[in-house]
Write a protein that holds these residues in place. Structure first.
Motif, PDB file in Angstrom:
ATOM      1  N   GLU A  58     -21.010  30.984   1.022  1.00 34.57           N
ATOM      2  CA  GLU A  58     -19.576  31.441   0.887  1.00 34.57           C
ATOM      3  C   GLU A  58     -18.469  30.381   0.587  1.00 34.57           C
ATOM      4  N   LYS A  59     -18.991  29.486   1.368  1.00 34.07           N
ATOM      5  CA  LYS A  59     -17.838  28.208   1.472  1.00 34.07           C
ATOM      6  C   LYS A  59     -17.293  27.396   0.281  1.00 34.07           C
ATOM      7  N   ASP A  60     -18.452  27.107  -0.445  1.00 35.54           N
ATOM      8  CA  ASP A  60     -18.212  26.377  -1.679  1.00 35.54           C
ATOM      9  C   ASP A  60     -19.211  26.193  -2.532  1.00 35.54           C
ATOM     10  N   ALA A  61     -18.980  25.625  -3.719  1.00 39.51           N
ATOM     11  CA  ALA A  61     -20.230  25.079  -4.480  1.00 39.51           C
ATOM     12  C   ALA A  61     -21.200  24.283  -3.790  1.00 39.51           C
ATOM     13  N   GLY A  62     -22.596  24.361  -4.256  1.00 41.15           N
ATOM     14  CA  GLY A  62     -23.451  23.333  -3.725  1.00 41.15           C
ATOM     15  C   GLY A  62     -24.924  23.642  -4.172  1.00 41.15           C
ATOM     16  N   THR A  63     -25.922  23.053  -3.596  1.00 39.62           N
ATOM     17  CA  THR A  63     -27.116  23.174  -3.565  1.00 39.62           C
ATOM     18  C   THR A  63     -27.768  23.439  -2.297  1.00 39.62           C
ATOM     19  N   TRP A  64     -28.643  24.883  -2.317  1.00 37.18           N
ATOM     20  CA  TRP A  64     -29.347  24.893  -0.893  1.00 37.18           C
ATOM     21  C   TRP A  64     -30.755  25.167  -1.147  1.00 37.18           C
ATOM     22  N   THR A  65     -31.607  25.148  -0.241  1.00 38.67           N
ATOM     23  CA  THR A  65     -33.119  25.312  -0.427  1.00 38.67           C
ATOM     24  C   THR A  65     -33.200  26.598   0.532  1.00 38.67           C
ATOM     25  N   PHE A  66     -33.941  27.590   0.035  1.00 36.25           N
ATOM     26  CA  PHE A  66     -34.265  28.651   0.928  1.00 36.25           C
ATOM     27  C   PHE A  66     -35.785  28.764   1.220  1.00 36.25           C
ATOM     28  N   PRO A  67     -36.267  29.515   1.909  1.00 31.02           N
ATOM     29  CA  PRO A  67     -37.744  29.414   2.311  1.00 31.02           C
ATOM     30  C   PRO A  67     -38.537  30.109   1.105  1.00 31.02           C
ATOM     31  N   HIS A 116     -19.476  38.712  -9.971  1.00 29.96           N
ATOM     32  CA  HIS A 116     -19.649  37.587 -10.799  1.00 29.96           C
ATOM     33  C   HIS A 116     -21.022  37.749 -11.633  1.00 29.96           C
ATOM     34  N   GLU A 117     -20.745  37.370 -12.787  1.00 29.20           N
ATOM     35  CA  GLU A 117     -22.074  37.329 -13.719  1.00 29.20           C
ATOM     36  C   GLU A 117     -23.033  36.355 -13.111  1.00 29.20           C
ATOM     37  N   TRP A 118     -24.229  36.654 -13.043  1.00 29.32           N
ATOM     38  CA  TRP A 118     -25.440  35.805 -12.596  1.00 29.32           C
ATOM     39  C   TRP A 118     -25.386  34.355 -13.082  1.00 29.32           C
ATOM     40  N   ASP A 119     -25.400  34.255 -14.270  1.00 31.02           N
ATOM     41  CA  ASP A 119     -25.480  32.890 -14.590  1.00 31.02           C
ATOM     42  C   ASP A 119     -24.181  31.965 -14.705  1.00 31.02           C
ATOM     43  N   ASP A 120     -23.131  32.819 -14.533  1.00 31.05           N
ATOM     44  CA  ASP A 120     -22.079  32.165 -14.384  1.00 31.05           C
ATOM     45  C   ASP A 120     -21.604  31.525 -12.874  1.00 31.05           C
ATOM     46  N   ALA A 121     -22.357  32.228 -11.896  1.00 34.01           N
ATOM     47  CA  ALA A 121     -22.077  32.053 -10.535  1.00 34.01           C
ATOM     48  C   ALA A 121     -23.407  31.260  -9.966  1.00 34.01           C
ATOM     49  N   MET A 122     -24.381  31.102 -10.267  1.00 29.62           N
ATOM     50  CA  MET A 122     -25.598  30.414  -9.688  1.00 29.62           C
ATOM     51  C   MET A 122     -26.713  30.188 -10.791  1.00 29.62           C
ATOM     52  N   ARG A 123     -27.589  29.213 -10.308  1.00 34.71           N
ATOM     53  CA  ARG A 123     -28.640  28.695 -10.881  1.00 34.71           C
ATOM     54  C   ARG A 123     -29.698  28.761  -9.815  1.00 34.71           C
ATOM     55  N   TRP A 124     -30.860  29.660 -10.017  1.00 32.82           N
ATOM     56  CA  TRP A 124     -31.830  29.815  -8.787  1.00 32.82           C
ATOM     57  C   TRP A 124     -33.358  29.358  -9.528  1.00 32.82           C
ATOM     58  N   GLN A 125     -33.791  28.304  -9.124  1.00 32.33           N
ATOM     59  CA  GLN A 125     -35.161  27.822  -9.645  1.00 32.33           C
ATOM     60  C   GLN A 125     -35.782  27.605  -8.307  1.00 32.33           C
ATOM     61  N   GLY A 126     -37.111  28.399  -8.550  1.00 33.18           N
ATOM     62  CA  GLY A 126     -37.866  28.307  -7.131  1.00 33.18           C
ATOM     63  C   GLY A 126     -37.175  28.839  -6.132  1.00 33.18           C
ATOM     64  N   SER A 127     -37.462  28.021  -5.111  1.00 38.24           N
ATOM     65  CA  SER A 127     -36.378  28.157  -3.732  1.00 38.24           C
ATOM     66  C   SER A 127     -35.046  27.511  -3.667  1.00 38.24           C
ATOM     67  N   THR A 128     -34.624  27.025  -4.694  1.00 40.69           N
ATOM     68  CA  THR A 128     -33.580  26.165  -4.821  1.00 40.69           C
ATOM     69  C   THR A 128     -32.352  26.973  -5.496  1.00 40.69           C
ATOM     70  N   VAL A 129     -31.260  27.279  -4.985  1.00 40.60           N
ATOM     71  CA  VAL A 129     -30.246  27.714  -5.600  1.00 40.60           C
ATOM     72  C   VAL A 129     -28.946  26.739  -5.798  1.00 40.60           C
ATOM     73  N   THR A 132     -21.819  27.585  -8.740  1.00 42.60           N
ATOM     74  CA  THR A 132     -20.606  26.973  -9.100  1.00 42.60           C
ATOM     75  C   THR A 132     -19.713  27.299  -8.468  1.00 42.60           C
ATOM     76  N   ARG A 133     -19.553  27.888  -7.526  1.00 42.73           N
ATOM     77  CA  ARG A 133     -18.464  28.364  -6.328  1.00 42.73           C
ATOM     78  C   ARG A 133     -19.131  29.083  -5.207  1.00 42.73           C
ATOM     79  N   GLY A 134     -18.238  29.294  -4.269  1.00 45.59           N
ATOM     80  CA  GLY A 134     -18.651  30.130  -3.105  1.00 45.59           C
ATOM     81  C   GLY A 134     -18.975  31.445  -3.499  1.00 45.59           C
ATOM     82  N   ILE A 135     -20.249  31.967  -3.263  1.00 43.21           N
ATOM     83  CA  ILE A 135     -20.814  33.370  -3.652  1.00 43.21           C
ATOM     84  C   ILE A 135     -21.006  34.269  -2.363  1.00 43.21           C
ATOM     85  N   GLY A 136     -20.764  35.391  -2.350  1.00 45.43           N
ATOM     86  CA  GLY A 136     -21.072  36.375  -1.441  1.00 45.43           C
ATOM     87  C   GLY A 136     -22.500  36.939  -1.774  1.00 45.43           C
TER      88      GLY A 136
END
Length: 287
Positions: A58-67, A116-129, A132-136
């Motif tokens: 939610e805080k800002d754009a970035g890249t994170w790894t999920f389980p 937000h539109e999915w592709d405008d807000a995020m790219r999710w590949q494998g377990s990594t997202v 482009t902005r903070g998202i809920g």
């Protein structure tokens, strides 16, 4: 439950009541492992915790790894996002927050917010997202089912075992279990009965998690507004994650739009009292 089930464990977790039925009581080690499994899931996916991974997004754009379990979860969401023309989306969190169903649970309604539109807000590949902005992010439409699957897998040495998280059920056993389908407008009544012979049964209804004037948790991501035509759905599928997700998708589209996603049976009740169900449903609907 079948007569050979002699032990029941009940507890509250992720904001809902759980019941686990087994033949033999769970050991202390199993209970501790179960608590750890649920807490780890909650620390990842909960939007009601400030310390969750979802809260970081939610805080800002970035890249994170999920389980690793996020891969199947997101692929399912992506399929249903397309099948419902964007109505079912994991990006519905901000509208739920604005309508009062947020961390502080004010239940004071602000404006509805389109997702937000999915592709405008995020790219999710494998377990990594990557965002482009903070998202809920809100994965509640399938996440509880996924956790039910995890709990069921964790207890797979027990046979039979029924995991029930307030209507999201996964059953492993030799004898079918008869389950009543609770009427969404009267908890003392059932609209039908099904036989669960292994696999999952998940329900969703607009009377659960409802507040204010006509507000509830099933929102159309395109408008941010609660759905009005469908009152309740039930889906039987091989896993609780799939059944949970399809139960939500049926609020937006008919079952014919979902046949490419998974094999399933369903019941769908409309707000005018009508009910439709699949011809393969293992049970009956009362008329």
């Amino acid at each position: 439950m079948p007569p050979e089930v002699l032990s029941r464990v009940t507890f509250e977790a992720i904001g809902t009541r759980w019941e686990i039925d087994t033949r033999e009581p769970l050991t202390e080690v199993e209970r501790a492992g179960l608590d750890e499994l649920i807490d780890e899931f909650d620390r990842t996916y909960s939007r009601f915790r400030d310390d969750s991974l979802v809260a970081e997004l939610e805080k800002d754009a970035g890249t994170w790894t999920f389980p690793d379990d996020s891969v199947a979860l997101v692929e399912l969401y992506r399929s249903l996002y397309r099948a419902t023309d964007g109505a079912m989306t994991p990006l519905v969190g901000p509208s739920l927050e604005s309508l009062g169903y947020g961390r502080d649970l004010t239940l004071e309604a602000g404006p509805a917010l389109a997702s937000h539109e999915w592709d405008d807000a995020m790219r999710w590949q494998g377990s990594t997202v990557s965002t482009t902005r903070g998202i809920g992010l809100d994965v509640g439409a399938a996440g509880k089912g996924l956790l039910v699957d995890h709990v069921s897998d964790f207890l797979s040495a027990h046979h039979p075992v029924l995991v029930d998280a307030s209507g999201d059920m996964r059953y492993r056993g030799a004898e079918p279990v008869r389950v009543a389908l609770e009427h969404p407008y009267d908890a003392r009544r059932a609209i039908g009965v099904v036989e669960l012979a292994g696999g999952a049964l998940c329900a969703s209804a607009t009377n659960r998690r409802a507040w204010g004037e006509g507000l509830h948790h099933v929102l159309d991501g395109r408008t941010g507004l609660p759905v009005r035509e469908v009152a309740a759905t039930w889906v039987m599928a091989p896993t609780a994650m799939v059944a949970d997700a399809l139960a939500t998708a049926l609020f937006f589209v008919g079952p014919d739009r979902l046949t490419d996603v998974a094999d399933f049976s369903y019941v769908r009740m409309f707000t005018d009292g009508r009910a439709e169900y699949s011809p393969t449903l293992p049970g009956e609907i009362f008329r």
